[in-house]
Write a protein that holds these residues in place. Structure first.
Motif, PDB file in Angstrom:
ATOM      1  N   PHE A   1       0.823  -1.203   0.000  1.00 52.91           N
ATOM      2  CA  PHE A   1       0.000   0.000   0.000  1.00 52.91           C
ATOM      3  C   PHE A   1       0.864   1.263   0.000  1.00 52.91           C
ATOM      4  O   PHE A   1       1.976   1.269   0.517  1.00 52.91           O
ATOM      5  CB  PHE A   1      -0.918   0.027   1.228  1.00 52.91           C
TER       6      PHE A   1
ATOM      7  N   LYS B   1      -3.371   0.989  -3.987  1.00 54.08           N
ATOM      8  CA  LYS B   1      -2.636  -0.263  -4.190  1.00 54.08           C
ATOM      9  C   LYS B   1      -2.786  -0.631  -5.663  1.00 54.08           C
ATOM     10  O   LYS B   1      -3.895  -0.632  -6.191  1.00 54.08           O
ATOM     11  CB  LYS B   1      -3.169  -1.380  -3.291  1.00 54.08           C
TER      12      LYS B   1
ATOM     13  N   ASP C   1      -6.841  -8.783   0.822  1.00 55.19           N
ATOM     14  CA  ASP C   1      -6.979  -7.371   1.184  1.00 55.19           C
ATOM     15  C   ASP C   1      -8.393  -7.011   1.610  1.00 55.19           C
ATOM     16  O   ASP C   1      -8.636  -5.902   2.100  1.00 55.19           O
ATOM     17  CB  ASP C   1      -6.566  -6.467   0.013  1.00 55.19           C
TER      18      ASP C   1
END
Lengths: 115, 111
Positions: A63, A78, A85
């Motif tokens: 990130f 990202k 995630d």
């Protein structure tokens, strides 16, 4: 008043697609900004933080976030999302004075990842 | 290092009762903060303890009180529980502002 706004309550992206989560803050002084992630039933894990210096900060798990003072924003990005995630993401501003202080959180954005 | 540990993990209480939640900070951390996270909301700051004193307090009623012990561990007490007190209670420890580590939280359900 100090506050954090996360405009998107829920976001769905396909696995492998790029991601951007929005965060806007209201704070009188130079902000200390944070992004945290929370998996279901878990506590908060720090992804990254900005205190000063380079406005593009790198964090864990691939990130990154960019601080834009003119827009009062600290958006999380990202390039390629993984199924792992999927979680709740919180932006926060640190209201610090001397050796004390608190975090002021936004309402959070729920990220769903489609296979 | 066990990180920040909270106990219990889950708790069910009846309206009007009192509850005590516990937090052990990360090794070396001397400051403990407590947050309340209602369902679907971001965490809200309750108070912060440093050197066994309450240093800062959020917008919570006096029913919410705390304590910090000489070993830096902390307790959160809530009296006269209301249904609206049902939430995830998070403890965070730090050595300096901006370096907070969070525990897994205690899920409190008031029935």
């Amino acid at each position: 008043a100090q506050s954090v706004t996360q405009p998107d309550i829920h976001i769905t992206v396909s696995e492998g697609a790029s991601l951007e989560l929005r965060c806007n803050y209201s704070y009188g002084a130079t902000p200390y900004l944070f992004w945290y992630v929370q998996s279901p039933g878990q506590g908060l894990q720090l992804l990254l933080k900005y205190f000063s210096g380079d406005t593009l900060v790198q964090g864990i798990k691939g990130f990154e976030a960019e601080f834009k003072r003119s827009q009062s924003s600290f958006n999380l990005r990202k390039p390629s999302v993984h199924w792992s995630d999927a979680a709740e993401y919180f932006c926060a501003v640190g209201a610090f004075s001397g050796n004390t202080g608190k975090l002021i959180f936004g309402q959070g954005t729920t990220l769903q990842v489609k296979p | 290092d066990a990180g920040v540990t909270q106990s219990p993990t889950h708790l069910i209480k009846t309206r009007g009762q009192q509850v005590t939640l516990r937090c052990s900070p990360k090794s070396g951390h001397d400051t403990v903060s407590w947050y309340q996270q209602a369902l679907g909301q971001g965490p809200q700051f309750i108070f912060q303890y440093y050197e066994e004193e309450e240093r800062q307090r959020g917008n919570f009623p006096d029913r919410f009180s705390g304590h910090q012990f000489p070993n830096y561990s902390s307790e959160l007490n809530v009296n006269a529980l209301l249904l609206g007190d049902s939430a995830l209670y998070l403890c965070a420890s730090s050595l300096a502002p901006g370096e907070a580590f969070f525990g897994q939280g205690t899920r409190l359900t008031v029935v």
